[in-house]
Design a protein around this motif. Structure first.
Motif, PDB file in Angstrom:
ATOM      1  N   TYR A 195       0.824  -1.220   0.000  1.00 35.99           N
ATOM      2  CA  TYR A 195       0.000   0.000   0.000  1.00 35.99           C
ATOM      3  C   TYR A 195       0.852   1.262   0.000  1.00 35.99           C
ATOM      4  O   TYR A 195       0.418   2.334   0.441  1.00 35.99           O
ATOM      5  N   TYR A 196       2.078   1.133  -0.502  1.00 37.53           N
ATOM      6  CA  TYR A 196       2.995   2.271  -0.522  1.00 37.53           C
ATOM      7  C   TYR A 196       2.419   3.521  -1.201  1.00 37.53           C
ATOM      8  O   TYR A 196       2.530   4.623  -0.658  1.00 37.53           O
ATOM      9  N   PRO A 197       1.776   3.433  -2.355  1.00 34.91           N
ATOM     10  CA  PRO A 197       1.238   4.642  -3.008  1.00 34.91           C
ATOM     11  C   PRO A 197       0.214   5.381  -2.142  1.00 34.91           C
ATOM     12  O   PRO A 197       0.175   6.616  -2.127  1.00 34.91           O
ATOM     13  N   TYR A 198      -0.593   4.602  -1.421  1.00 30.26           N
ATOM     14  CA  TYR A 198      -1.618   5.234  -0.576  1.00 30.26           C
ATOM     15  C   TYR A 198      -0.980   5.944   0.610  1.00 30.26           C
ATOM     16  O   TYR A 198      -1.391   7.047   0.994  1.00 30.26           O
ATOM     17  N   PHE A 199       0.025   5.272   1.231  1.00 29.01           N
ATOM     18  CA  PHE A 199       0.727   5.912   2.341  1.00 29.01           C
ATOM     19  C   PHE A 199       1.402   7.206   1.880  1.00 29.01           C
ATOM     20  O   PHE A 199       1.363   8.234   2.562  1.00 29.01           O
ATOM     21  N   LEU A 200       2.026   7.156   0.710  1.00 23.60           N
ATOM     22  CA  LEU A 200       2.709   8.329   0.192  1.00 23.60           C
ATOM     23  C   LEU A 200       1.736   9.463  -0.086  1.00 23.60           C
ATOM     24  O   LEU A 200       1.993  10.635   0.251  1.00 23.60           O
ATOM     25  N   GLY A 201       0.574   9.130  -0.661  1.00 20.10           N
ATOM     26  CA  GLY A 201      -0.442  10.149  -0.939  1.00 20.10           C
ATOM     27  C   GLY A 201      -0.948  10.793   0.342  1.00 20.10           C
ATOM     28  O   GLY A 201      -1.140  12.020   0.410  1.00 20.10           O
ATOM     29  N   ALA A 202      -1.164   9.943   1.375  1.00 16.59           N
ATOM     30  CA  ALA A 202      -1.656  10.462   2.649  1.00 16.59           C
ATOM     31  C   ALA A 202      -0.634  11.388   3.286  1.00 16.59           C
ATOM     32  O   ALA A 202      -0.985  12.452   3.843  1.00 16.59           O
ATOM     33  N   ILE A 203       0.648  11.010   3.202  1.00 17.49           N
ATOM     34  CA  ILE A 203       1.702  11.847   3.781  1.00 17.49           C
ATOM     35  C   ILE A 203       1.776  13.194   3.064  1.00 17.49           C
ATOM     36  O   ILE A 203       1.926  14.252   3.701  1.00 17.49           O
ATOM     37  N   ILE A 204       1.638  13.195   1.735  1.00 18.32           N
ATOM     38  CA  ILE A 204       1.691  14.439   0.962  1.00 18.32           C
ATOM     39  C   ILE A 204       0.521  15.347   1.346  1.00 18.32           C
ATOM     40  O   ILE A 204       0.690  16.562   1.528  1.00 18.32           O
ATOM     41  N   ILE A 205      -0.678  14.763   1.484  1.00 21.21           N
ATOM     42  CA  ILE A 205      -1.859  15.562   1.846  1.00 21.21           C
ATOM     43  C   ILE A 205      -1.689  16.186   3.220  1.00 21.21           C
ATOM     44  O   ILE A 205      -1.991  17.372   3.442  1.00 21.21           O
ATOM     45  N   VAL A 206      -1.192  15.373   4.183  1.00 19.60           N
ATOM     46  CA  VAL A 206      -0.999  15.889   5.548  1.00 19.60           C
ATOM     47  C   VAL A 206       0.018  17.024   5.543  1.00 19.60           C
ATOM     48  O   VAL A 206      -0.182  18.072   6.187  1.00 19.60           O
ATOM     49  N   CYS A 207       1.120  16.837   4.806  1.00 18.20           N
ATOM     50  CA  CYS A 207       2.170  17.870   4.757  1.00 18.20           C
ATOM     51  C   CYS A 207       1.645  19.155   4.118  1.00 18.20           C
ATOM     52  O   CYS A 207       1.922  20.268   4.586  1.00 18.20           O
ATOM     53  N   CYS A 208       0.879  19.005   3.034  1.00 13.75           N
ATOM     54  CA  CYS A 208       0.328  20.192   2.367  1.00 13.75           C
ATOM     55  C   CYS A 208      -0.645  20.935   3.286  1.00 13.75           C
ATOM     56  O   CYS A 208      -0.694  22.173   3.313  1.00 13.75           O
ATOM     57  N   THR A 209      -1.438  20.193   4.052  1.00 11.23           N
ATOM     58  CA  THR A 209      -2.409  20.803   4.975  1.00 11.23           C
ATOM     59  C   THR A 209      -1.688  21.590   6.049  1.00 11.23           C
ATOM     60  O   THR A 209      -2.081  22.720   6.398  1.00 11.23           O
ATOM     61  N   ILE A 210      -0.614  20.977   6.602  1.00 12.22           N
ATOM     62  CA  ILE A 210       0.144  21.659   7.653  1.00 12.22           C
ATOM     63  C   ILE A 210       0.770  22.944   7.101  1.00 12.22           C
ATOM     64  O   ILE A 210       0.747  24.005   7.741  1.00 12.22           O
ATOM     65  N   ILE A 211       1.329  22.871   5.896  1.00 19.80           N
ATOM     66  CA  ILE A 211       1.945  24.064   5.284  1.00 19.80           C
ATOM     67  C   ILE A 211       0.898  25.144   5.027  1.00 19.80           C
ATOM     68  O   ILE A 211       1.133  26.334   5.265  1.00 19.80           O
ATOM     69  N   PHE A 212      -0.273  24.734   4.559  1.00 22.03           N
ATOM     70  CA  PHE A 212      -1.344  25.690   4.272  1.00 22.03           C
ATOM     71  C   PHE A 212      -1.789  26.391   5.542  1.00 22.03           C
ATOM     72  O   PHE A 212      -1.955  27.626   5.576  1.00 22.03           O
ATOM     73  N   ILE A 213      -1.980  25.633   6.630  1.00 19.51           N
ATOM     74  CA  ILE A 213      -2.426  26.220   7.901  1.00 19.51           C
ATOM     75  C   ILE A 213      -1.347  27.157   8.432  1.00 19.51           C
ATOM     76  O   ILE A 213      -1.649  28.263   8.941  1.00 19.51           O
ATOM     77  N   HIS A 214      -0.087  26.725   8.324  1.00 23.28           N
ATOM     78  CA  HIS A 214       1.003  27.543   8.831  1.00 23.28           C
ATOM     79  C   HIS A 214       1.082  28.871   8.071  1.00 23.28           C
ATOM     80  O   HIS A 214       1.233  29.940   8.672  1.00 23.28           O
ATOM     81  N   ASN A 215       0.933  28.817   6.748  1.00 27.83           N
ATOM     82  CA  ASN A 215       0.977  30.033   5.935  1.00 27.83           C
ATOM     83  C   ASN A 215      -0.197  30.944   6.226  1.00 27.83           C
ATOM     84  O   ASN A 215      -0.076  32.172   6.216  1.00 27.83           O
ATOM     85  N   LYS A 216      -1.340  30.333   6.500  1.00 26.76           N
ATOM     86  CA  LYS A 216      -2.544  31.137   6.773  1.00 26.76           C
ATOM     87  C   LYS A 216      -2.389  31.904   8.074  1.00 26.76           C
ATOM     88  O   LYS A 216      -2.761  33.069   8.207  1.00 26.76           O
ATOM     89  N   LYS A 217      -1.790  31.232   9.102  1.00 30.76           N
ATOM     90  CA  LYS A 217      -1.573  31.886  10.393  1.00 30.76           C
ATOM     91  C   LYS A 217      -0.599  33.052  10.217  1.00 30.76           C
ATOM     92  O   LYS A 217      -0.764  34.130  10.799  1.00 30.76           O
ATOM     93  N   ASN A 218       0.405  32.875   9.418  1.00 29.19           N
ATOM     94  CA  ASN A 218       1.402  33.926   9.194  1.00 29.19           C
ATOM     95  C   ASN A 218       0.774  35.125   8.470  1.00 29.19           C
ATOM     96  O   ASN A 218       1.149  36.283   8.697  1.00 29.19           O
ATOM     97  N   SER A 219      -0.209  34.897   7.604  1.00 30.47           N
ATOM     98  CA  SER A 219      -0.853  35.970   6.867  1.00 30.47           C
ATOM     99  C   SER A 219      -1.668  36.847   7.829  1.00 30.47           C
ATOM    100  O   SER A 219      -1.800  38.061   7.634  1.00 30.47           O
TER     101      SER A 219
END
Length: 219
Positions: A192-216
């Protein structure tokens, strides 16, 4: 004088030695007969009768100049016993022996010309035993092998071998099962490597988005 005497003595010994070895035959005649021996072919077939192996030997390229003695049958065989130089001797039974060839030429009769040896393989009378049905590659179940065990001893040996084989197979199975359990997580990850990788990318993007929003908001 000594040299002359020595020469005569050596010549006398050589002449008598030749006469003793070849019985009065000249060297070329003996050489010719020995060449016949070299061209003689020997082959055999076998038959299984009542769980016993019998061997039939075919000898060819024989000529009227020679005859041979079989140490297995204790018989002499002449060209008159052959079919145009070929003869088959039947029913050897796990024997070994030799064919001793002699001159049949007048004046040279009985001079030894050489031998050819034969030896047959040992037939395993337990070859078709029911216990061998599922282990044909086991040494005591081979067709051509010397087995001197009684039937009871043979069966005991085979059953002991089977028991060892079963124990070894069970141990190998247990080891394989333990390995499979140990590696299950890794195998799951690989599957299930592709699914794990996709989930990790989504989580990382969400964290970056929230972090950028707080900074704005801080601006």
């Amino acid at each position: 004088m000594k040299k002359i005497f020595l020469t005569i003595l050596i010549s006398f010994i050589f002449i008598n030695s030749s006469a003793l070895t070849y019985g009065g035959c000249d060297y070329s005649t003996v050489t010719k007969m020995k060449s016949i021996i070299k061209n003689i072919n020997i082959s055999y077939n076998y038959r299984i009768i009542d769980n016993e192996a019998y061997f039939d030997v075919t000898i060819n390229n024989l000529t009227d100049d020679i005859y041979f003695y079989d140490t297995g049958t204790n018989k002499n065989y002449y060209y008159s016993n052959t079919n145009e130089g070929e003869i088959t001797i039947y029913n050897y039974n796990n024997d070994s022996g030799s064919y001793k060839f002699y001159s049949n030429v007048n004046g040279c009769y009985g001079i030894s010309l050489g031998s050819k040896y034969y030896k047959f393989p040992n037939y395993n009378k337990y070859y078709n035993h029911s216990l061998c049905a599922d282990i044909p590659n086991y040494s005591l179940c081979q067709k051509w092998i010397n087995v001197n065990y009684s039937e009871e001893e043979f069966e005991a040996k085979v059953l002991e071998y089977k028991k060892i084989e079963e124990t070894t197979t069970e141990e190998d199975t247990k080891v394989e099962y333990n390995k499979t359990v140990t590696d299950r997580v890794i195998e799951l990850y690989i599957s299930y490597y592709p699914y794990f990788l996709g989930a990790i990318i989504i989580v990382c993007c969400t964290i970056i988005f929230i972090h950028n929003k707080k900074n704005s908001f801080k601006l």
